[in-house]
Design a protein around this motif. Structure first.
Motif, PDB file in Angstrom:
ATOM      1  N   GLU A 165      -4.276   4.388   3.101  1.00  0.00           N
ATOM      2  CA  GLU A 165      -4.027   3.649   4.332  1.00  0.00           C
ATOM      3  C   GLU A 165      -4.186   2.162   4.044  1.00  0.00           C
ATOM      4  O   GLU A 165      -5.025   1.774   3.237  1.00  0.00           O
ATOM      5  CB  GLU A 165      -5.035   4.069   5.411  1.00  0.00           C
ATOM      6  CG  GLU A 165      -4.833   5.478   5.925  1.00  0.00           C
ATOM      7  CD  GLU A 165      -3.549   5.618   6.718  1.00  0.00           C
ATOM      8  OE1 GLU A 165      -3.235   4.720   7.510  1.00  0.00           O
ATOM      9  OE2 GLU A 165      -2.855   6.620   6.517  1.00  0.00           O
ATOM     10  N   TRP A 196      -5.702  -1.313   4.125  1.00  0.00           N
ATOM     11  CA  TRP A 196      -7.083  -1.659   4.455  1.00  0.00           C
ATOM     12  C   TRP A 196      -7.182  -2.980   5.191  1.00  0.00           C
ATOM     13  O   TRP A 196      -8.269  -3.425   5.510  1.00  0.00           O
ATOM     14  CB  TRP A 196      -7.967  -1.657   3.225  1.00  0.00           C
ATOM     15  CG  TRP A 196      -7.436  -2.442   2.071  1.00  0.00           C
ATOM     16  CD1 TRP A 196      -7.521  -3.772   1.873  1.00  0.00           C
ATOM     17  CD2 TRP A 196      -6.754  -1.915   0.953  1.00  0.00           C
ATOM     18  NE1 TRP A 196      -6.918  -4.124   0.703  1.00  0.00           N
ATOM     19  CE2 TRP A 196      -6.438  -2.989   0.107  1.00  0.00           C
ATOM     20  CE3 TRP A 196      -6.365  -0.633   0.567  1.00  0.00           C
ATOM     21  CZ2 TRP A 196      -5.765  -2.828  -1.091  1.00  0.00           C
ATOM     22  CZ3 TRP A 196      -5.694  -0.496  -0.618  1.00  0.00           C
ATOM     23  CH2 TRP A 196      -5.410  -1.569  -1.431  1.00  0.00           C
ATOM     24  N   TRP A 214       0.812  -1.219   0.000  1.00  0.00           N
ATOM     25  CA  TRP A 214       0.000   0.000   0.000  1.00  0.00           C
ATOM     26  C   TRP A 214       0.846   1.270   0.000  1.00  0.00           C
ATOM     27  O   TRP A 214       0.386   2.323   0.407  1.00  0.00           O
ATOM     28  CB  TRP A 214      -0.991   0.010   1.170  1.00  0.00           C
ATOM     29  CG  TRP A 214      -1.965  -1.102   1.056  1.00  0.00           C
ATOM     30  CD1 TRP A 214      -3.016  -1.152   0.198  1.00  0.00           C
ATOM     31  CD2 TRP A 214      -1.978  -2.310   1.787  1.00  0.00           C
ATOM     32  NE1 TRP A 214      -3.681  -2.351   0.347  1.00  0.00           N
ATOM     33  CE2 TRP A 214      -3.056  -3.078   1.318  1.00  0.00           C
ATOM     34  CE3 TRP A 214      -1.170  -2.845   2.783  1.00  0.00           C
ATOM     35  CZ2 TRP A 214      -3.353  -4.326   1.818  1.00  0.00           C
ATOM     36  CZ3 TRP A 214      -1.472  -4.094   3.279  1.00  0.00           C
ATOM     37  CH2 TRP A 214      -2.555  -4.819   2.798  1.00  0.00           C
TER      38      TRP A 214
END
Length: 110
Positions: free
Chosen positions: A64, A66, A53
């Protein structure tokens, strides 16, 4: 564990899909069968790579994560590849962070 996932990948411990109840009754319909028919499967996040990410976006936007280690997830059944931990002989599936389709927050939710 002798394995360490690298880059933007995640390592998933496959969750066994029960076909029978403990008393031996075969379950013909349910969320596991729905997942299999749709070409998906469940698993539990075992490891997350350092770069998961962390993609470079225009205007330096970074999403952010997940999911986190221990989360139950759904992903495509045949995506990624399998690896076997030489210490435990346990099989894991390694896939890209973006290949996680759903994070399961409650049991019984598809």
């Amino acid at each position: 564990m002798a394995l360490k996932v690298c880059g933007h990948r995640v390592m998933i411990r496959p969750q066994e899909l029960k076909k029978k109840t403990e008393s031996g009754i075969i379950i013909e319909y349910g969320e596991n069968e729905k997942l299999e028919k749709a070409g998906m499967t469940r698993g539990i996040i075992a490891q997350i790579g350092n770069d998961a990410w962390k993609t470079m976006y225009i205007n330096s936007y970074q999403p952010e994560p997940w999911c986190k280690v221990g989360d139950k997830v759904i992903h495509a059944k045949y995506i990624g590849f399998e690896v076997v931990d030489p210490e435990t002989n346990e099989t894991f599936r390694v896939l890209n962070d973006e290949d996680i389709i759903v994070v399961i927050s409650k049991e019984g939710v598809l």
